[in-house]
Design a protein around this motif. Structure first.
Motif, PDB file in Angstrom:
ATOM      1  N   LEU A  39      81.264  12.918  55.818  1.00 55.35           N
ATOM      2  CA  LEU A  39      80.661  13.297  54.324  1.00 55.35           C
ATOM      3  C   LEU A  39      80.736  12.050  53.358  1.00 55.35           C
ATOM      4  CD1 LEU A  39      82.340  16.637  53.954  1.00 55.35           C
ATOM      5  CD2 LEU A  39      80.416  16.216  55.438  1.00 55.35           C
ATOM      6  N   LYS A  40      79.797  11.890  52.566  1.00 55.30           N
ATOM      7  CA  LYS A  40      79.652  11.084  51.491  1.00 55.30           C
ATOM      8  C   LYS A  40      78.518  11.587  50.448  1.00 55.30           C
ATOM      9  CE  LYS A  40      80.021   6.331  49.825  1.00 55.30           C
ATOM     10  NZ  LYS A  40      80.159   5.071  50.109  1.00 55.30           N
ATOM     11  N   GLY A  41      78.868  11.555  49.193  1.00 51.07           N
ATOM     12  CA  GLY A  41      78.032  12.183  48.162  1.00 51.07           C
ATOM     13  C   GLY A  41      78.066  13.569  48.058  1.00 51.07           C
ATOM     14  N   GLU A  42      76.951  14.203  47.405  1.00 50.53           N
ATOM     15  CA  GLU A  42      77.031  15.865  47.256  1.00 50.53           C
ATOM     16  C   GLU A  42      76.303  16.435  48.211  1.00 50.53           C
ATOM     17  OE1 GLU A  42      76.367  18.929  43.607  1.00 50.53           O
ATOM     18  OE2 GLU A  42      77.055  16.866  43.160  1.00 50.53           O
ATOM     19  N   PHE A  43      76.447  17.660  48.826  1.00 49.57           N
ATOM     20  CA  PHE A  43      75.690  18.251  49.639  1.00 49.57           C
ATOM     21  C   PHE A  43      74.905  19.300  48.672  1.00 49.57           C
ATOM     22  CE2 PHE A  43      75.551  21.354  53.289  1.00 49.57           C
ATOM     23  CZ  PHE A  43      74.621  20.564  54.081  1.00 49.57           C
ATOM     24  N   VAL A  44      74.746  20.542  49.314  1.00 51.04           N
ATOM     25  CA  VAL A  44      73.937  21.660  48.324  1.00 51.04           C
ATOM     26  C   VAL A  44      74.725  22.737  48.265  1.00 51.04           C
ATOM     27  CG1 VAL A  44      71.589  20.596  49.415  1.00 51.04           C
ATOM     28  CG2 VAL A  44      72.971  22.606  50.611  1.00 51.04           C
ATOM     29  N   TRP A  45      74.509  23.381  47.140  1.00 48.44           N
ATOM     30  CA  TRP A  45      75.398  24.753  46.973  1.00 48.44           C
ATOM     31  C   TRP A  45      74.693  25.728  47.940  1.00 48.44           C
ATOM     32  CZ3 TRP A  45      79.167  25.883  43.796  1.00 48.44           C
ATOM     33  CH2 TRP A  45      79.643  25.114  42.735  1.00 48.44           C
ATOM     34  N   HIS A  46      75.371  26.610  48.466  1.00 51.36           N
ATOM     35  CA  HIS A  46      75.206  27.704  49.601  1.00 51.36           C
ATOM     36  C   HIS A  46      76.264  28.547  49.980  1.00 51.36           C
ATOM     37  CE1 HIS A  46      77.549  24.483  51.791  1.00 51.36           C
ATOM     38  NE2 HIS A  46      77.728  25.469  52.575  1.00 51.36           N
ATOM     39  N   THR A  47      76.054  29.633  50.336  1.00 50.98           N
ATOM     40  CA  THR A  47      77.126  30.661  50.951  1.00 50.98           C
ATOM     41  C   THR A  47      76.862  30.770  52.341  1.00 50.98           C
ATOM     42  OG1 THR A  47      75.623  32.450  50.437  1.00 50.98           O
ATOM     43  CG2 THR A  47      77.233  31.771  48.557  1.00 50.98           C
ATOM     44  N   HIS A  48      77.753  31.343  53.145  1.00 51.95           N
ATOM     45  CA  HIS A  48      77.660  31.913  54.325  1.00 51.95           C
ATOM     46  C   HIS A  48      77.970  33.586  54.174  1.00 51.95           C
ATOM     47  CE1 HIS A  48      77.428  27.958  56.172  1.00 51.95           C
ATOM     48  NE2 HIS A  48      78.381  27.669  55.366  1.00 51.95           N
ATOM     49  N   PRO A  49      77.059  34.307  54.201  1.00 53.22           N
ATOM     50  CA  PRO A  49      77.197  35.687  54.043  1.00 53.22           C
ATOM     51  C   PRO A  49      78.001  36.294  55.087  1.00 53.22           C
ATOM     52  CG  PRO A  49      74.923  35.074  53.430  1.00 53.22           C
ATOM     53  CD  PRO A  49      75.374  33.719  53.986  1.00 53.22           C
ATOM     54  N   GLU A  50      77.922  35.710  56.353  1.00 55.28           N
ATOM     55  CA  GLU A  50      78.494  36.410  57.403  1.00 55.28           C
ATOM     56  C   GLU A  50      79.959  36.064  57.827  1.00 55.28           C
ATOM     57  OE1 GLU A  50      77.134  39.481  58.362  1.00 55.28           O
ATOM     58  OE2 GLU A  50      75.495  38.961  56.659  1.00 55.28           O
ATOM     59  N   THR A  51      80.254  34.805  57.292  1.00 63.94           N
ATOM     60  CA  THR A  51      81.339  34.014  57.928  1.00 63.94           C
ATOM     61  C   THR A  51      82.211  33.101  56.824  1.00 63.94           C
ATOM     62  OG1 THR A  51      82.380  32.587  59.818  1.00 63.94           O
ATOM     63  CG2 THR A  51      80.178  31.978  58.729  1.00 63.94           C
TER      64      THR A  51
END
Length: 123
Positions: A39-51
């Motif tokens: 990884l390097k930099g910023e990823f995206v805001w997200h969720t994993h609703p099931e895990t």
């Protein structure tokens, strides 16, 4: 059933790829995948609703932004993002991580978008 007698060398596995934000599957554990990523930099805001999602830093430094505050991890530290918690990984320097997630989990969870993909087998 065939049993492999070959251990996975994480350092050598990391040397086999250079792509950032691409998860590489190195092993299966029941219905879960053990994956590596750089990884390097910023990823995206997200969720994993099931895990839940386990992050273990191998090298570098990872900040997991949460709406409640940041979790900062160095080498040898891990954090589990609970299911349904919105998060955004950020690495100011190149960082190698190990992830544990159910097989087929998309890296961007529910956010989708051009960076969305399941893990590729490092094979």
């Amino acid at each position: 059933m065939s049993v492999s007698l070959d251990p996975v060398n994480i350092v050598r596995a990391l040397d086999r790829f250079s792509e950032l934000w691409t998860q590489k599957k190195i092993a299966d554990l029941n219905d879960y995948e053990i994956k590596l990523a750089k990884l390097k930099g910023e990823f995206v805001w997200h969720t994993h609703p099931e895990t839940d999602e386990l992050f273990l830093v191998i090298s570098g430094r990872l900040t997991i932004q949460l709406r409640e505050g940041d979790v900062v991890l160095g080498p040898g530290e891990l954090y589990v993002v609970p299911r349904g918690v919105e998060h955004c990984p950020v690495a100011e320097e190149e960082t190698a991580i190990l992830l544990v997630e159910p097989a087929g989990t998309l890296n961007t969870g529910d956010a989708g978008g051009p960076m969305s993909k399941a893990a590729e087998s490092l094979g």
